[in-house]
Design a protein around this motif. Sequence first.
Motif, PDB file in Angstrom:
ATOM      1  N   VAL A 126      44.487  30.460  47.065  1.00  0.00           N
ATOM      2  CA  VAL A 126      45.680  29.619  47.151  1.00  0.00           C
ATOM      3  C   VAL A 126      46.025  29.343  48.612  1.00  0.00           C
ATOM      4  O   VAL A 126      46.261  28.193  49.006  1.00  0.00           O
ATOM      5  CB  VAL A 126      46.873  30.276  46.442  1.00  0.00           C
ATOM      6  N   LEU A 127      46.054  30.377  49.433  1.00  0.00           N
ATOM      7  CA  LEU A 127      46.400  30.199  50.848  1.00  0.00           C
ATOM      8  C   LEU A 127      45.381  29.313  51.550  1.00  0.00           C
ATOM      9  O   LEU A 127      45.739  28.452  52.365  1.00  0.00           O
ATOM     10  CB  LEU A 127      46.490  31.565  51.536  1.00  0.00           C
TER      11      LEU A 127
ATOM     12  N   ASN B 244      43.164  39.057  41.184  1.00  0.00           N
ATOM     13  CA  ASN B 244      44.462  38.535  41.621  1.00  0.00           C
ATOM     14  C   ASN B 244      44.546  38.412  43.138  1.00  0.00           C
ATOM     15  O   ASN B 244      45.114  37.443  43.656  1.00  0.00           O
ATOM     16  CB  ASN B 244      45.586  39.424  41.096  1.00  0.00           C
TER      17      ASN B 244
ATOM     18  N   SER C 295      44.274  28.023  41.134  1.00  0.00           N
ATOM     19  CA  SER C 295      44.360  28.106  42.593  1.00  0.00           C
ATOM     20  C   SER C 295      43.674  26.960  43.309  1.00  0.00           C
ATOM     21  O   SER C 295      43.947  26.699  44.485  1.00  0.00           O
ATOM     22  CB  SER C 295      43.774  29.440  43.073  1.00  0.00           C
TER      23      SER C 295
ATOM     24  N   GLN D  87      45.684  25.600  50.184  1.00  0.00           N
ATOM     25  CA  GLN D  87      46.898  24.953  50.662  1.00  0.00           C
ATOM     26  C   GLN D  87      46.745  24.513  52.112  1.00  0.00           C
ATOM     27  O   GLN D  87      47.213  23.445  52.497  1.00  0.00           O
ATOM     28  CB  GLN D  87      48.100  25.884  50.511  1.00  0.00           C
TER      29      GLN D  87
ATOM     30  N   VAL E 185      45.125  34.886  45.284  1.00  0.00           N
ATOM     31  CA  VAL E 185      46.085  34.678  46.374  1.00  0.00           C
ATOM     32  C   VAL E 185      45.372  34.124  47.608  1.00  0.00           C
ATOM     33  O   VAL E 185      45.856  33.184  48.257  1.00  0.00           O
ATOM     34  CB  VAL E 185      46.809  35.990  46.712  1.00  0.00           C
TER      35      VAL E 185
ATOM     36  N   PHE F 276      50.039  31.034  42.856  1.00  0.00           N
ATOM     37  CA  PHE F 276      50.362  32.129  43.776  1.00  0.00           C
ATOM     38  C   PHE F 276      51.255  33.160  43.090  1.00  0.00           C
ATOM     39  O   PHE F 276      51.000  34.371  43.158  1.00  0.00           O
ATOM     40  CB  PHE F 276      51.050  31.568  45.020  1.00  0.00           C
TER      41      PHE F 276
ATOM     42  N   ASN G  27      48.698  24.900  42.483  1.00  0.00           N
ATOM     43  CA  ASN G  27      48.355  26.204  43.035  1.00  0.00           C
ATOM     44  C   ASN G  27      49.562  26.944  43.619  1.00  0.00           C
ATOM     45  O   ASN G  27      49.478  28.137  43.913  1.00  0.00           O
ATOM     46  CB  ASN G  27      47.226  26.111  44.068  1.00  0.00           C
ATOM     47  N   ASN G  28      50.689  26.246  43.770  1.00  0.00           N
ATOM     48  CA  ASN G  28      51.915  26.956  44.151  1.00  0.00           C
ATOM     49  C   ASN G  28      52.337  27.914  43.042  1.00  0.00           C
ATOM     50  O   ASN G  28      52.811  29.023  43.300  1.00  0.00           O
ATOM     51  CB  ASN G  28      53.039  25.949  44.426  1.00  0.00           C
TER      52      ASN G  28
ATOM     53  N   ALA H 249      45.240  32.490  37.318  1.00  0.00           N
ATOM     54  CA  ALA H 249      45.575  32.161  38.704  1.00  0.00           C
ATOM     55  C   ALA H 249      44.359  31.622  39.447  1.00  0.00           C
ATOM     56  O   ALA H 249      44.473  30.681  40.240  1.00  0.00           O
ATOM     57  CB  ALA H 249      46.127  33.398  39.419  1.00  0.00           C
TER      58      ALA H 249
END
Length: 243
Positions: A80-81, A73, A28, A84, A77, A38, A34-35, A24
């Motif tokens: 990724v946020l 992990n 990411s 994005q 996350v 997540f 990267n969707n 991940a």
Amino acid sequence: MGEMGQRAPRSVAAIVGLVLGIIAIVMSWMPIVNNIAFFVAVVGAVFALVGVVGTVRGKRAGKGLAIAALAVNVAAVAIVLGTQSMYGAAIDEAVNGPGVVSTQEGESPTSEADDDSAAAAAEAPLAAGSSVTLDNGLQVTVDSVEKGLANFDGATMTGIHVTYVNTGQEEASYNSFDWKGADAQGAAENQGYYSEGADELSYGTLAAGGSVSGNIYFEGDIVEAWYYASAIASSPTATWTLG
């Protein structure tokens, strides 16, 4: 040796969680992909939590591994946020172009509008003689309007005189096709041919501190001039009412 001398087996859940977390993390940073990252990270976090619970209860070994898996992990996350949001802003700027950061009224502006006024520049038409400044430092002004011009075929034309000033630190582009003229019914068109046109705006780039002015002509009785900071923008960056 008895059963007490046996070591608890290493937590498989913790290992799976760590592997998924590493995958991940790698994914990411990739746009679109990267969707998927997540969801991989969410699944990895679940495995990591199972591993933490199992090691805390003493049924499995590898508590540190499980905690590390959970941390990786959670970090995935967060990345990724963050990415994005960054990619979304970049795409928005590419599509819509630079945004308005200030507006100035009149031919000799001395003050900048607040953020709310700047944001409303594209919605509330400005008067001729007013300017907008974009976040790349490009200042755009509709200096004057000339209505009721007669073309060679007798058609009515409307002319506007515009000025670009580059107050930024990098080159900025200008183009007569940045503009559309809208009539009272809201129909908008690109510039038209005017047989008596003079000093017409062309296209090019402005160095920092540079400026350029020129005329743009539209067919018909035009009531608004729409400026687009991007050729693919779906809505105008700023609007001037032409009276």
